[in-house]
Design a protein around this motif. Structure first.
Motif, PDB file in Angstrom:
ATOM      1  N   GLU A  75       0.700  -0.990   0.042  1.00 49.03           N
ATOM      2  CA  GLU A  75      -0.247   0.106   0.206  1.00 49.03           C
ATOM      3  C   GLU A  75       0.839   1.387  -0.021  1.00 49.03           C
ATOM      4  O   GLU A  75       0.559   2.182  -0.922  1.00 49.03           O
ATOM      5  N   GLU A  76       1.799   1.183   0.846  1.00 48.92           N
ATOM      6  CA  GLU A  76       2.870   2.345   1.018  1.00 48.92           C
ATOM      7  C   GLU A  76       3.393   2.513  -0.487  1.00 48.92           C
ATOM      8  O   GLU A  76       3.755   3.682  -0.962  1.00 48.92           O
ATOM      9  N   GLU A  77       3.840   1.428  -0.916  1.00 47.40           N
ATOM     10  CA  GLU A  77       4.510   1.457  -2.551  1.00 47.40           C
ATOM     11  C   GLU A  77       3.624   2.062  -3.221  1.00 47.40           C
ATOM     12  O   GLU A  77       4.230   2.892  -4.336  1.00 47.40           O
ATOM     13  N   GLY A  78       2.503   1.775  -3.245  1.00 49.55           N
ATOM     14  CA  GLY A  78       1.303   2.228  -4.287  1.00 49.55           C
ATOM     15  C   GLY A  78       1.152   3.651  -4.065  1.00 49.55           C
ATOM     16  O   GLY A  78       1.047   4.449  -4.927  1.00 49.55           O
ATOM     17  N   CYS A  79       1.253   4.194  -2.846  1.00 44.75           N
ATOM     18  CA  CYS A  79       0.843   5.589  -2.458  1.00 44.75           C
ATOM     19  C   CYS A  79       2.272   6.473  -3.087  1.00 44.75           C
ATOM     20  O   CYS A  79       2.059   7.378  -3.559  1.00 44.75           O
ATOM     21  N   ALA A  80       3.320   5.868  -2.903  1.00 42.23           N
ATOM     22  CA  ALA A  80       4.499   6.440  -3.437  1.00 42.23           C
ATOM     23  C   ALA A  80       4.556   6.587  -4.713  1.00 42.23           C
ATOM     24  O   ALA A  80       4.825   7.803  -5.430  1.00 42.23           O
ATOM     25  N   ALA A  81       4.172   5.501  -5.303  1.00 40.96           N
ATOM     26  CA  ALA A  81       3.905   5.561  -6.857  1.00 40.96           C
ATOM     27  C   ALA A  81       3.102   6.562  -7.566  1.00 40.96           C
ATOM     28  O   ALA A  81       3.303   7.263  -8.265  1.00 40.96           O
ATOM     29  N   ALA A  82       1.885   6.732  -6.751  1.00 38.51           N
ATOM     30  CA  ALA A  82       0.892   7.717  -7.161  1.00 38.51           C
ATOM     31  C   ALA A  82       1.459   9.213  -6.754  1.00 38.51           C
ATOM     32  O   ALA A  82       1.120   9.989  -7.694  1.00 38.51           O
ATOM     33  N   MET A  83       2.194   9.140  -5.803  1.00 40.21           N
ATOM     34  CA  MET A  83       2.572  10.729  -5.449  1.00 40.21           C
ATOM     35  C   MET A  83       3.532  10.948  -6.482  1.00 40.21           C
ATOM     36  O   MET A  83       3.944  12.144  -6.996  1.00 40.21           O
ATOM     37  N   MET A  84       4.653   9.958  -6.896  1.00 47.10           N
ATOM     38  CA  MET A  84       5.551  10.117  -7.925  1.00 47.10           C
ATOM     39  C   MET A  84       4.890  10.797  -9.376  1.00 47.10           C
ATOM     40  O   MET A  84       5.368  11.763  -9.927  1.00 47.10           O
ATOM     41  N   ARG A  85       3.808  10.140  -9.869  1.00 50.99           N
ATOM     42  CA  ARG A  85       3.166  10.435 -11.035  1.00 50.99           C
ATOM     43  C   ARG A  85       2.530  11.861 -10.689  1.00 50.99           C
ATOM     44  O   ARG A  85       2.410  12.528 -11.895  1.00 50.99           O
ATOM     45  N   ASP A  86       1.892  12.133  -9.592  1.00 46.36           N
ATOM     46  CA  ASP A  86       1.494  13.472  -9.267  1.00 46.36           C
ATOM     47  C   ASP A  86       2.518  14.678  -9.504  1.00 46.36           C
ATOM     48  O   ASP A  86       2.221  15.517 -10.120  1.00 46.36           O
ATOM     49  N   GLU A  87       3.820  14.146  -8.975  1.00 44.35           N
ATOM     50  CA  GLU A  87       4.806  15.289  -9.055  1.00 44.35           C
ATOM     51  C   GLU A  87       5.314  15.354 -10.470  1.00 44.35           C
ATOM     52  O   GLU A  87       5.738  16.767 -10.505  1.00 44.35           O
ATOM     53  N   ARG A  88       5.172  14.620 -11.452  1.00 44.64           N
ATOM     54  CA  ARG A  88       5.532  14.739 -12.490  1.00 44.64           C
ATOM     55  C   ARG A  88       4.682  15.405 -13.624  1.00 44.64           C
ATOM     56  O   ARG A  88       4.754  15.724 -14.670  1.00 44.64           O
ATOM     57  N   LYS A  89       3.330  15.754 -12.989  1.00 46.03           N
ATOM     58  CA  LYS A  89       2.418  16.257 -13.886  1.00 46.03           C
ATOM     59  C   LYS A  89       2.568  17.972 -13.887  1.00 46.03           C
ATOM     60  O   LYS A  89       3.046  18.362 -12.785  1.00 46.03           O
ATOM     61  N   LEU A  90       2.428  18.495 -14.921  1.00 48.08           N
ATOM     62  CA  LEU A  90       2.872  20.130 -15.085  1.00 48.08           C
ATOM     63  C   LEU A  90       1.524  20.457 -14.380  1.00 48.08           C
ATOM     64  O   LEU A  90       0.310  20.517 -14.840  1.00 48.08           O
ATOM     65  N   GLN A  91       2.044  21.488 -13.420  1.00 48.71           N
ATOM     66  CA  GLN A  91       0.966  22.153 -12.654  1.00 48.71           C
ATOM     67  C   GLN A  91       0.515  23.461 -12.972  1.00 48.71           C
ATOM     68  O   GLN A  91      -0.003  24.328 -12.152  1.00 48.71           O
ATOM     69  N   TYR A  92       1.018  24.074 -14.242  1.00 50.48           N
ATOM     70  CA  TYR A  92       0.350  25.196 -14.695  1.00 50.48           C
ATOM     71  C   TYR A  92       0.210  25.130 -16.334  1.00 50.48           C
ATOM     72  O   TYR A  92       0.330  24.241 -16.988  1.00 50.48           O
ATOM     73  N   SER A  93      -0.776  26.307 -16.582  1.00 52.68           N
ATOM     74  CA  SER A  93      -1.289  26.247 -17.948  1.00 52.68           C
ATOM     75  C   SER A  93       0.000  26.990 -18.906  1.00 52.68           C
ATOM     76  O   SER A  93       0.657  27.721 -18.265  1.00 52.68           O
ATOM     77  N   PRO A  94      -0.063  26.539 -19.965  1.00 50.00           N
ATOM     78  CA  PRO A  94       0.878  27.025 -21.094  1.00 50.00           C
ATOM     79  C   PRO A  94       0.977  28.549 -20.940  1.00 50.00           C
ATOM     80  O   PRO A  94      -0.205  29.178 -20.958  1.00 50.00           O
ATOM     81  N   ARG A  95       2.146  29.075 -21.021  1.00 49.62           N
ATOM     82  CA  ARG A  95       1.973  30.727 -21.181  1.00 49.62           C
ATOM     83  C   ARG A  95       2.020  30.948 -22.596  1.00 49.62           C
ATOM     84  O   ARG A  95       2.093  30.153 -23.592  1.00 49.62           O
ATOM     85  N   THR A  96       1.820  32.353 -22.538  1.00 44.84           N
ATOM     86  CA  THR A  96       1.804  32.828 -24.129  1.00 44.84           C
ATOM     87  C   THR A  96       2.822  32.386 -24.976  1.00 44.84           C
ATOM     88  O   THR A  96       2.768  32.095 -26.057  1.00 44.84           O
TER      89      THR A  96
END
Length: 629
Positions: A75-96
């Motif tokens: 379970e901890e491994e799965g949570c860590a993997a999910a967090m890793m995927r979330d951290e790799r997501k780009l958190q902002y909209s493209p700029r001009t």
């Protein structure tokens, strides 16, 4: 061009296993031709398993039987993997400016010239999504110069695209099943060596008619001789008579190793840029000065995420950071007796040491010359405690004990020198570094984090051990630094190769492959953990070799220190690009001893070269506007 600022003497300026095994054997492995296929087979499977593991461990199932079988560790491994995927997501909209460059990349082959951390990867993701939505039957290629970058980009693409991403990282004859998986993936991330091998030997599966987009990361290499990127374009793209894929190049530095003299020579810079553009059949584009300024004024204060750290950021030609020259004098080492003491170090010829370990001793002597007996003693004691005879095949028990005896004598000799030499056995270079770090990191509320770039791996390891000891020191006046390290390291893979030549069945080879997988996954995870600690500001200082100079994702830093001088203009631009926080600073060490070794590139020349590159592209853009008018 930034002015060079002087730093005068009045300005004060438990070992972690997680970062120990970061290795570079996947970048340029010196394997024999007879070994390449075996190495490649192992590493290809390892890459595949490693990239799929986070997805598998993080997947939810609907069956009660499966859910009850999952233990706490899983379970901890799965949570860590999910967090890793979330951290790799780009958190902002493209700029001009990113949308502008993306629109250009949609319509013509383009080389995007933007600084480190300015969002080139997001533009690539937008482009991949566009071309796959336009034609889902054709593949997108993402070609990189190293396995570390292949893994990094694969994870980022998996987190940000709804497509199947596969990774090829070795120049080998893949299994038929794996080749089919690579060929049918919607996105294929590959090293230049791997993609050349696939297209050269398996044309029935791999052909550019099936590709809609090729992304070249660190594409400046395509302009140098027979690099794999250039060869791929020559052998396959240039010969394609049908529908050619779109080409997108990404680079923070379109030049490689041009000297200032060649840059200033008539046609010097333009010839290299022309060569790069011809190789990639694309045009270099960057934002105009006015658009850069406008974008900078609209920036928001969000510099915590490595992907959203665009605060006060501009392209590499316009980064506004202070650049400081830190002077030291290694001639003082002789006057203080530290150089003369080298002759009193243990003579390695009197010890029956394994021939490969003798190379380590040479490095220890160089460390003694550069930093002095104090650091050498601290590092040698740790090295002796951690020494493992398993590191080298064929090392006898006698040779192993001789190495231990050598290290004991070295520690004793350095301890004596430390008590005799001034400044507790520290060279002027080390003292200047300590003063600088004290000035940058002192204070309870100080949140500065930075990178210290060094040339030799042993320097990074030794300084990390030294700072860790100072951190544990009860003396409150000692420099307190929470350091970490990322270094290149010789591979342990040879011991697996040696065993693989003596096994007779696939089961045994599979067992060996699993051992390689475990070791390599630990190494890649170590990189991520080190960078995560820096991002969370649990670490003040990352001591690194060139492993993070190019490409590898490093959080934005408030200062960068170049400890061993500048080697290339490209290196200057890329190391400088790591300092992306507001009011960031770049410090470059310089030996003022007239008889000392001079670096290949001085700070003034690097600044002038950078300015020349900027002026060249601005003038070219002006000429293009005039011709169109």
């Amino acid at each position: 061009m930034n002015a060079v600022e002087k730093v005068d003497g009045s300005i004060i300026a438990d070992d972690n296993d997680c970062s120990r095994d970061v290795e570079n054997f996947l970048f340029h492995p010196p394997f024999k031709d007879s070994e390449v296929e075996i190495v490649g087979e192992f590493l290809t499977k390892v890459v595949k398993r490693m990239l799929m593991a986070p997805i598998a461990t993080g997947t939810e199932t609907d069956t009660a039987e499966t859910s009850t079988a999952v233990n706490t560790d899983e379970e901890e491994e799965g949570c860590a993997a999910a967090m890793m995927r979330d951290e790799r997501k780009l958190q902002y909209s493209p700029r001009t400016y990113q949308m502008e460059l993306f629109e250009r990349a949609k319509n013509q082959n383009t080389i995007i010239h933007l600084g480190t951390g300015c969002g080139k990867t997001l533009i690539a993701i937008l482009s991949i999504r566009h071309f796959l939505e336009k034609d889902s039957t054709r593949q997108a290629l993402f070609i990189v110069p190293s396995v570390a970058l292949a893994v990094q980009h694969s994870r980022t693409l998996q987190a940000n695209l709804p497509y199947k991403v596969q990774t090829a990282c070795s120049i080998v004859h893949y299994s038929e099943q794996l080749r089919k998986e690579l060929a049918t993936a919607e996105v294929l991330v590959a090293t230049h060596g791997a993609i050349l091998d696939l297209y050269r030997h398996y044309g029935d599966l791999f052909h550019l008619k099936n590709v809609s987009l090729i992304v070249f990361d660190e594409c400046h290499y395509a302009g140098t001789g027979k690099h794999g990127q250039a060869l791929f374009m020559e052998e396959f793209y240039a010969r394609e008579r049908g529908l050619r894929p779109r080409v997108l190049g990404l680079t923070a530095s379109p030049i490689i190793n041009l000297s200032k003299k060649k840059l200033k020579a008539e046609g010097g810079l333009s010839s290299q840029v022309d060569e790069l553009e011809n190789k990639l059949d694309a045009e270099v584009v960057l934002l105009s000065s006015s658009k850069r300024s406008k974008e900078g004024n609209n920036d928001t204060d969000d510099d915590d995420s490595s992907y959203s750290s665009l605060t006060d950021l501009e392209d590499p030609l316009q980064q506004k950071i202070d650049e400081v020259l830190v002077e030291y004098d290694d001639s003082s080492n002789a006057s203080e007796g530290m150089i003369d003491s080298h002759c009193n170090l243990p003579n390695q010829e009197k010890f029956g040491i394994h021939k490969v370990r003798k190379k380590e001793i040479v490095q220890l002597v160089k460390l003694h010359e550069e930093l002095g007996p104090r650091v050498t003693e601290v590092y040698s004691r740790v090295l002796r405690n951690e020494l493992s005879r398993d590191r080298y095949d064929g090392e006898t028990d006698v040779q192993y004990k001789e190495m231990l005896r050598y290290l004991e004598e070295l520690c004793e000799q350095c301890s004596k020198q430390r008590r005799i030499c001034p400044n507790k056995g520290r060279t002027d270079k080390l003292m200047q570094l300590e003063k600088l770090l004290f000035n940058l990191l002192s204070g309870c509320s100080n949140e500065n984090v930075g990178i210290l770039f060094v040339e030799m791996r042993i320097t990074a390891l030794a300084l990390d051990v030294y700072f860790q000891q100072l951190l544990r020191d009860q003396d409150l006046t000692s420099l307190k630094i929470r350091s970490d390290k990322l270094v290149r390291k010789a591979t342990h893979l040879f011991k697996y190769l040696h065993r693989s030549h003596h096994v007779g069945n696939n089961c045994e080879k599979e067992d060996i492959m699993k051992e390689v997988e475990v070791e390599w996954r630990h190494q890649i995870d170590s990189i991520q953990k080190v960078l995560d600690r820096l991002r969370r500001k649990e670490t003040d200082l990352l001591i690194a070799t060139s492993i993070v100079e190019e490409g590898v994702d490093v959080p934005a830093c408030s200062f960068v220190i170049v400890f061993d001088g500048l080697k290339t203009i490209k290196g200057y631009i890329q190391m400088k690009g790591r300092a992306r926080q507001k009011k960031a600073k770049l410090f470059v060490f310089c030996n003022i001893n007239q008889h000392g070794t001079r670096p290949p590139v001085c700070l003034e020349d690097a600044q002038e070269a950078e300015s020349l590159v900027g002026e060249y592209f601005e003038s070219r853009k002006s000429r293009e506007k005039t011709s169109k008018a």
